[in-house]
Scaffold this motif. Structure first.
Motif, PDB file in Angstrom:
ATOM      1  N   HIS A 106       0.844  -1.206   0.000  1.00 25.02           N
ATOM      2  CA  HIS A 106       0.000   0.000   0.000  1.00 25.02           C
ATOM      3  C   HIS A 106       0.870   1.243   0.000  1.00 25.02           C
ATOM      4  O   HIS A 106       1.863   1.313   0.719  1.00 25.02           O
TER       5      HIS A 106
ATOM      6  N   ASP B 208       1.899   6.016  -4.843  1.00 27.42           N
ATOM      7  CA  ASP B 208       2.249   7.398  -4.511  1.00 27.42           C
ATOM      8  C   ASP B 208       3.753   7.553  -4.433  1.00 27.42           C
ATOM      9  O   ASP B 208       4.313   8.540  -4.919  1.00 27.42           O
TER      10      ASP B 208
ATOM     11  N   ARG C 230      -2.750   7.859 -12.009  1.00 30.96           N
ATOM     12  CA  ARG C 230      -3.888   6.942 -11.956  1.00 30.96           C
ATOM     13  C   ARG C 230      -4.048   6.239 -13.299  1.00 30.96           C
ATOM     14  O   ARG C 230      -3.838   6.830 -14.346  1.00 30.96           O
TER      15      ARG C 230
ATOM     16  N   LEU D 121     -19.836   1.539 -23.136  1.00 33.14           N
ATOM     17  CA  LEU D 121     -20.786   2.335 -23.904  1.00 33.14           C
ATOM     18  C   LEU D 121     -20.946   1.773 -25.317  1.00 33.14           C
ATOM     19  O   LEU D 121     -22.062   1.651 -25.821  1.00 33.14           O
TER      20      LEU D 121
ATOM     21  N   SER E 207     -46.018 -12.411 -29.171  1.00 34.14           N
ATOM     22  CA  SER E 207     -47.145 -12.142 -28.261  1.00 34.14           C
ATOM     23  C   SER E 207     -47.687 -10.717 -28.415  1.00 34.14           C
ATOM     24  O   SER E 207     -47.947 -10.036 -27.437  1.00 34.14           O
TER      25      SER E 207
ATOM     26  N   LYS F 108     -46.501  -7.929 -29.208  1.00 29.82           N
ATOM     27  CA  LYS F 108     -45.723  -6.751 -28.821  1.00 29.82           C
ATOM     28  C   LYS F 108     -45.295  -5.997 -30.081  1.00 29.82           C
ATOM     29  O   LYS F 108     -45.172  -6.586 -31.158  1.00 29.82           O
TER      30      LYS F 108
ATOM     31  N   ALA G  49     -39.727  -3.186 -29.650  1.00 31.94           N
ATOM     32  CA  ALA G  49     -40.120  -3.358 -28.249  1.00 31.94           C
ATOM     33  C   ALA G  49     -38.912  -3.093 -27.357  1.00 31.94           C
ATOM     34  O   ALA G  49     -38.310  -4.006 -26.818  1.00 31.94           O
TER      35      ALA G  49
ATOM     36  N   PRO H  93     -38.280  -2.100 -24.303  1.00 32.80           N
ATOM     37  CA  PRO H  93     -38.047  -2.617 -22.946  1.00 32.80           C
ATOM     38  C   PRO H  93     -37.405  -4.002 -22.947  1.00 32.80           C
ATOM     39  O   PRO H  93     -36.584  -4.317 -22.107  1.00 32.80           O
ATOM     40  N   ALA H  94     -37.777  -4.815 -23.953  1.00 33.31           N
ATOM     41  CA  ALA H  94     -37.235  -6.170 -24.007  1.00 33.31           C
ATOM     42  C   ALA H  94     -35.760  -6.177 -24.357  1.00 33.31           C
ATOM     43  O   ALA H  94     -35.065  -7.152 -24.118  1.00 33.31           O
TER      44      ALA H  94
ATOM     45  N   ALA I  27     -33.476  -4.306 -23.082  1.00 27.90           N
ATOM     46  CA  ALA I  27     -32.619  -3.820 -21.997  1.00 27.90           C
ATOM     47  C   ALA I  27     -31.648  -4.886 -21.521  1.00 27.90           C
ATOM     48  O   ALA I  27     -30.487  -4.598 -21.242  1.00 27.90           O
TER      49      ALA I  27
END
Lengths: 400, 177
Positions: free
Chosen positions: B40, B44, B50, B62, B85, B87, B91, B93-94, B96
């Motif tokens: 540790h 530094d 970084r 992304l 079905s 939709k 669609a 939402p499906a 996601a």
């Protein structure tokens, strides 16, 4: 290491705090008196009540995690959480208007105005749920939740503050045993069922198995925002100097970020299941929230409660920037209010979002009581657990 | 015989951290520290910036999310529209879940391959292994190495400098031929 006692003794005028609390109670009483017969008042009251109560429930969860895992980094901020717990006795009292307005709020009661035009006996779903959703059992459950929460709050607060004066480290073992006992399970059960009882049962035909965890996710996120805001405010006023540092805020920022994602995950999962399955009595809940201005609110929730905090908090720099963090915590609290409003209000206003005089009155009343009470409790004990052996490690805490 | 740099041994992790600070303050750029375990505060002490890996992962995530969403949109609403079905074809939402999965997958690729690129992995040999004593670094020794590519490198100066800051077993790395 010597700490300057000025930085951890919160001083606020007792009279101001009591005036604030009485003003809040007076405002709520006036609103109750004016809206005694109006549904509008009870729905607004329930929204504000649950908004502020969820902050306390979130605090309860965080305290449990802290003690059960003997966390080190959060020792410096644990007392602020414990102070939040002690608002539970006041909120127990503030539950009575909800009991008084039960007939106005909950459709599953046979006295609700909905049953003037519909047949209560012919509603198969309601009849099926009657063993759970009846007045007597509802009140028994409310008593059980509040007794449990009061026991938890009093036990944790007084054990921890006693440790400040007598330096008997057994207190920490006691707290650890308490939080690791089945009381933790009861706490989760009570949060789940409180959500089901007071929010989900507003629309008794509808149900969601994700609801308990949804309540929890929202509550904990709201509490994290409240905690971050409070700590930044305390630091601005000169308290907790050299105790709470950028490193603690970095961790709180990570928490806020993580639970923003968690909330989105839970809320999203609830939506996808219902959308996918497409069963009328389930989709109706979302359909009610997709008409008129409720549609705007639904979209605002997706953007404001997930995308904005997500992209604002993802960078390391923004978690260490106190001004941005302060703004985001206010924003998240605001979105939490919108969220509760989005859950409660469509039951009353089918056509769209309303923000009336009762909403403002109950929100301000609760805010005054909460802030007055919180400032009073904070001034009663040091802002850090002085005798906790891990305090020094928490002060020197660093992120790698 | 080619020279590659100088190594010096230190006895404790703390001594290594202090040595790293001194090497950094003396203005050396191409140096490294070797220890049996992570220490540790080493970043530094060595003045490491970084890691840029997070930005690589973010960009890849992304990309993955956009790719996943775009792929499903193209398949389900343009290339092969199918009624599932009742939709709508678009669609969203499906979408996601697959969007999320591809975001995670691409981020993981970004993390693994980005890490390998930044660390120059795979790499089968390194000049420090020309030293026989260096193998102790996997059990109980802590080494600093200063490489010949450093603009301030001067063999004699580096050797005396490492000795001055408390290094022992100072060795010049040379290959056999």
């Amino acid at each position: 290491m010597k700490l300057d006692s000025k930085t951890y003794h919160y001083s606020s005028k007792k009279s101001t705090n009591f005036i604030l609390m009485f003003a809040g109670i007076a405002l709520l009483s006036i609103a109750w008196f004016a809206g005694f017969e109006s549904k509008e008042f009870y729905f607004s009251y329930l929204t504000s009540f649950f908004f502020w109560l969820s902050i306390i429930l979130g605090a309860m969860f965080f305290t449990f995690v802290h003690y059960a895992f003997s966390a080190t980094w959060s020792v410096a901020i644990i007392r602020v959480m414990e102070n939040t717990l002690m608002l539970i006795p006041i909120f127990t009292m503030l539950f009575f208007p909800i009991i008084a307005g039960m007939e106005m709020l909950f459709k599953w009661l046979p006295d609700h105005s909905y049953w003037l035009t519909h047949s209560f006996e012919a509603d198969h779903l309601i009849q099926h749920k009657l063993p759970f959703l009846n007045k007597q059992f509802f009140l028994q459950r409310a008593v059980a939740y509040f007794s449990l929460w009061n026991v938890i709050a009093f036990y944790i607060y007084f054990t921890s503050t006693k440790h400040d004066t007598d330096a008997n480290h057994n207190a920490l073992i006691k707290l650890k045993n308490f939080t690791m006992s089945p009381i933790g399970v009861l706490l989760f059960t009570s949060i789940t069922f409180a959500g089901l009882d007071w929010l989900m049962s507003l629309d008794p035909h509808w149900y969601s198995t994700m609801y308990g965890v949804y309540t929890f996710a929202g509550s904990f996120l709201a509490f994290l925002a409240f905690l971050t805001f409070t700590l930044i405010r305390l630091k601005d006023q000169g308290y907790l100097k050299d105790i709470v540092s950028e490193e603690h805020f970095h961790d709180l920022g990570k928490y806020l970020f993580a639970f923003t994602v968690f909330y989105c995950y839970i809320a999203g999962a609830q939506f996808y299941f219902i959308w996918y399955t497409n069963i009328p009595e389930e989709t109706i809940w979302y359909l009610h929230r997709w008409v008129g201005s409720w549609k705007t609110i639904s979209i605002l929730l997706i953007v404001g409660k997930f995308f904005i905090p997500f992209f604002a908090l993802i960078f390391r720099g923004s978690k260490r920037n106190l001004r941005l963090l302060q703004f985001m915590s206010i924003w998240i609290l605001f979105m939490h209010y919108i969220d509760i409003n989005f859950i409660v209000m469509p039951t009353l206003h089918h056509d769209g979002f309303h923000f009336g005089i009762y909403d403002i009155a109950s929100m301000l009343g609760f805010a005054a009581i909460f802030i007055g009470g919180f400032r009073y409790i904070m001034s009663r004990s040091p802002l850090v657990p002085l005798n906790d052996p891990e305090l020094i490690h928490s002060i020197n805490h660093r992120n790698h | 015989m080619n020279t590659y740099g100088v190594i010096a041994r230190f006895d404790t992790p703390l001594a290594l951290v202090h040595a790293a600070e001194k090497v950094k303050d003396a203005g050396f750029k191409d140096f490294d520290c070797h220890s049996p375990f992570p220490i540790h505060g080493m970043d530094d002490a060595m003045g490491l910036k970084r890691s840029k890996l997070g930005y690589v992962i973010g960009a890849m995530g992304l990309t993955g999310a956009l790719f996943g969403f775009g792929l499903q949109t193209w398949i389900h609403s343009i290339e092969y529209p199918m009624n599932i079905s009742g939709k709508p074809f678009f669609a969203y939402p499906a979408y996601a879940i697959i969007t999320f999965e591809l975001m995670v997958l691409f981020s993981a690729f970004g993390a693994v391959f980005g890490m390998m690129y930044f660390n120059s992995i795979p790499r089968f040999h390194h000049p420090v292994f020309y030293s026989d004593k260096f193998s102790r670094v996997t059990s109980d020794a802590f080494y600093v190495s200063i490489e010949i590519s450093d603009p301030k490198y001067n063999e004699e100066e580096v050797k005396s400098f490492l000795e001055k800051i408390g290094g022992t077993d100072i060795e010049v790395l040379k290959d056999e031929n």
